[in-house]
Design an enzyme around this catalytic site. Structure first.
Site, short mmCIF file in Angstrom:
data_model
loop_
_atom_site.label_atom_id
_atom_site.label_comp_id
_atom_site.label_asym_id
_atom_site.label_seq_id
_atom_site.Cartn_x
_atom_site.Cartn_y
_atom_site.Cartn_z
N GLU A 209 0.88 -1.17 0.00
CA GLU A 209 0.00 0.00 0.00
C GLU A 209 0.92 1.21 0.00
O GLU A 209 1.42 1.62 1.04
CB GLU A 209 -0.89 -0.03 1.25
N CYS A 243 -2.12 9.57 2.37
CA CYS A 243 -1.68 8.94 1.12
C CYS A 243 -2.58 9.31 -0.04
O CYS A 243 -2.13 9.42 -1.17
CB CYS A 243 -1.63 7.42 1.29
P1 NAD Z 1 8.15 4.74 4.95
O1 NAD Z 1 8.18 3.97 3.70
O2 NAD Z 1 9.33 5.61 5.26
O3 NAD Z 1 7.99 3.78 6.22
C1 NAD Z 1 6.99 2.80 6.32
C2 NAD Z 1 7.49 1.65 7.17
O4 NAD Z 1 8.66 1.13 6.58
C3 NAD Z 1 7.81 2.01 8.60
O5 NAD Z 1 7.26 1.04 9.44
C4 NAD Z 1 9.33 1.95 8.67
O6 NAD Z 1 9.76 1.42 9.88
C5 NAD Z 1 9.69 1.00 7.56
N1 NAD Z 1 10.95 1.33 6.90
C6 NAD Z 1 11.47 2.55 6.65
N2 NAD Z 1 12.65 2.44 5.99
C7 NAD Z 1 12.89 1.11 5.85
C8 NAD Z 1 13.94 0.34 5.26
N3 NAD Z 1 14.97 0.93 4.70
N4 NAD Z 1 13.84 -1.00 5.29
C9 NAD Z 1 12.78 -1.62 5.84
N5 NAD Z 1 11.74 -0.93 6.42
C10 NAD Z 1 11.80 0.39 6.42
O7 NAD Z 1 6.80 5.59 4.90
P2 NAD Z 1 6.31 6.71 5.89
O8 NAD Z 1 7.15 7.92 5.69
O9 NAD Z 1 6.16 6.15 7.25
O10 NAD Z 1 4.84 6.96 5.33
C11 NAD Z 1 4.56 7.81 4.28
C12 NAD Z 1 4.32 7.07 2.98
O11 NAD Z 1 3.34 6.07 3.16
C13 NAD Z 1 3.77 7.98 1.90
O12 NAD Z 1 4.38 7.67 0.68
C14 NAD Z 1 2.29 7.63 1.86
O13 NAD Z 1 1.66 7.92 0.64
C15 NAD Z 1 2.35 6.18 2.13
N6 NAD Z 1 1.06 5.73 2.65
C16 NAD Z 1 0.32 4.87 1.90
C17 NAD Z 1 -0.94 4.47 2.36
C18 NAD Z 1 -1.80 3.53 1.57
O14 NAD Z 1 -2.73 2.99 2.14
N7 NAD Z 1 -1.54 3.31 0.28
C19 NAD Z 1 -1.40 4.92 3.59
C20 NAD Z 1 -0.60 5.78 4.32
C21 NAD Z 1 0.64 6.17 3.85
#
Ligand code: NAD
Length: 459
Positions: A209, A243
């Site tokens: 997602e 998002c």
């Molecule tokens: P992110 O990708 O930085 O982090 C998400 C998760 O990934 C966190 O739990 C984090 O611990 C983990 N993570 C971060 N870096 C990692 C790595 N290198 N290796 C493994 N895991 C890692 O996202 P964010 O900044 O927390 O959230 C914002 C993003 O999420 C935006 O792009 C938003 O559009 C998206 N989002 C999507 C939805 C949806 O339902 N499609 C909903 C909410 C947010």
């Protein structure tokens, strides 16, 4: 090599049976009760992580949406779990076939910080409904909410049903390398690629997602007042950190000025002030993201930036809404997901031009269209591709239990919510029951003359 405690926990959970229907319903009821009883705790935890998060936004997006989802799931689950049975095709008659949903095993859930509670409990509801055991890794960016999730889950679920792992990005990386039976990741497209690579090592199926730029397209004669009201709601909710927030608007050049006027009107009417006493407007989650957003603005010519609040009082990561008038496509603002309270408005010549603009970018998570004309709606639906298409309103499509929620291409793969969540988290097992009377002997070697005739006749 020493086994990691997460790995040991996963293997322990994988050795246990799926949850029965009664267990699933019990746990879902307990989850709903816990959310109801801990509303204030959820509001406080998220607000302390954000500096300030509007309590009504938390109630709407993290409490109400979840409670409705759980209610819908409890009501329909007894029907969803039933096998779909039928008599086999006449050639195999009277054998029978069935599709029986079975739990996949142990599901991993990884959540982002923007709706740090909802994006754990939403996927959890689907995973439990399907009978799975679950390991959760909340976002490290919202540590108070993560702690709350851990303690709530420990109250509701035995540790071998749901385990919450806290930790930083290194822990998240380890987590995504575990041999789950399914992994649902919500987060950025950049990290989504890392997660999919890690999961591929174990052939773990993933639901991703992700995010991206969700465009808004306003038809040439659609009411600007109505469009602006809906866009202002969808964009400034959670200070643009959604998002499916409208990322930018496409509209004919001669309608930009009246649109900005209408957006100002509806923004000021929703948030009369940007001072600390206004509970309704949320902060940017942390200084790093605040500075990232300010950095996007610094790259733009001053005359393009329209501050909706003359004295924006940006402090402690509260950032007032900003409109950007017709930025260049090459600007960073137009290249990456904004994820904050900045709304670019881009001039297009006509509908075809707008569709081209959208199709030159990645496939969005949501495409918003404001139009009352059927032909326009059909044209946009047929000529663009996006996770979802929302016509004449922002955000609320997320709350429709009967609509699968997910992206396509760079905005994600797979979907969940309601019945689709149950399907995503289940293995739809094909079962064939051979009848005692077995006509298959007629087509088994040795292929006698008679059998050959029969095969020829059937082919
Ligand atoms: P992110 O990708 O930085 O982090 C998400 C998760 O990934 C966190 O739990 C984090 O611990 C983990 N993570 C971060 N870096 C990692 C790595 N290198 N290796 C493994 N895991 C890692 O996202 P964010 O900044 O927390 O959230 C914002 C993003 O999420 C935006 O792009 C938003 O559009 C998206 N989002 C999507 C939805 C949806 O339902 N499609 C909903 C909410 C947010």
């Amino acid at each position: 090599m020493q086994t990691h405690p997460m790995q040991t926990q996963l293997q322990h959970m994988q050795a246990l049976p799926a949850l029965s229907l009664n267990q699933r319903l019990d746990r879902l009821k307990a989850l709903s009760k816990a959310i109801k009883e801990n509303k204030q705790g959820i509001i406080d935890a998220i607000s302390s992580d954000y500096g300030h998060r509007a309590s009504s936004e938390t109630l709407l997006a993290e409490v109400l949406v979840n409670l409705e989802d759980i209610k819908h799931t409890i009501k329909h689950l007894p029907r969803w779990v039933k096998a779909n049975k039928w008599t086999a095709d006449w050639k195999f008659w009277p054998s029978r076939c069935a599709i029986i949903p079975e739990a996949k095993g142990v599901v991993g859930i990884m959540a982002p910080w923007n709706y740090p509670f909802n994006l754990v409990t939403g996927p959890l509801t689907a995973a439990i409904a399907a009978g799975n055991r679950v390991m959760i890794k909340p976002s490290e960016v919202t540590p108070n909410t993560a702690q709350l999730i851990q303690s709530l889950m420990a109250d509701i679920f035995p540790e071998d049903e749901v385990t919450v792992i806290l930790g930083d990005v290194a822990v998240a990386d380890e987590f995504s390398r575990l041999a789950f039976d399914h992994l649902l990741f919500t987060g950025s497209t950049r990290v989504g690629k890392i997660i999919m690579r890690n999961a591929a090592e174990n052939l773990t199926p993933v639901t991703l997602e992700l995010g991206g730029k969700s465009p808004v397209l306003i038809d040439r004669d659609y009411s600007l007042d109505k469009a602006a009201k809906s866009i202002a709601k969808g964009k400034w909710f959670n200070a643009g950190q959604t998002c499916i927030a409208p990322d930018y608007v496409l509209i004919e050049a001669n309608r930009i000025a009246p649109l900005i006027k209408a957006l100002k009107k509806h923004t000021i009417s929703a948030y009369p002030s940007m001072t600390g006493s206004n509970d309704d407007y949320s902060c940017v989650v942390n200084t790093q993201h605040f500075e990232r957003l300010q950095g996007l603005l610094k790259q733009l010519p001053k005359e393009q930036i329209i501050e909706l609040y003359p004295d924006p009082q940006n402090h402690t990561n509260r950032m007032a809404p900003v409109i950007v008038n017709n930025p260049d496509k090459q600007q960073e603002l137009m290249q990456e997901e904004i994820f904050g309270p900045i709304l670019p408005i881009v001039a297009v010549q006509d509908l075809d031009d707008a569709i081209d603009y959208i199709n030159q970018g990645d496939k969005p998570l949501t495409l918003y269209l404001f139009s009352n004309r059927r032909t326009t709606i059909r044209q946009v639906r047929q000529l663009t591709s996006s996770g979802s298409l929302a016509v004449n309103e922002t955000l609320v499509h997320f709350a429709q239990q009967r609509l699968p929620f997910g992206g396509i291409g760079a905005s994600g793969m797979g979907s969940y919510h309601g019945h689709q969540g149950f399907i995503t988290m289940s293995h739809m097992k094909s079962v064939y029951y051979q009848s005692r009377l077995n006509g298959n002997d007629l087509v088994r070697a040795p292929f006698t003359k008679l059998k050959k005739k029969i095969i020829n006749w059937m082919s």
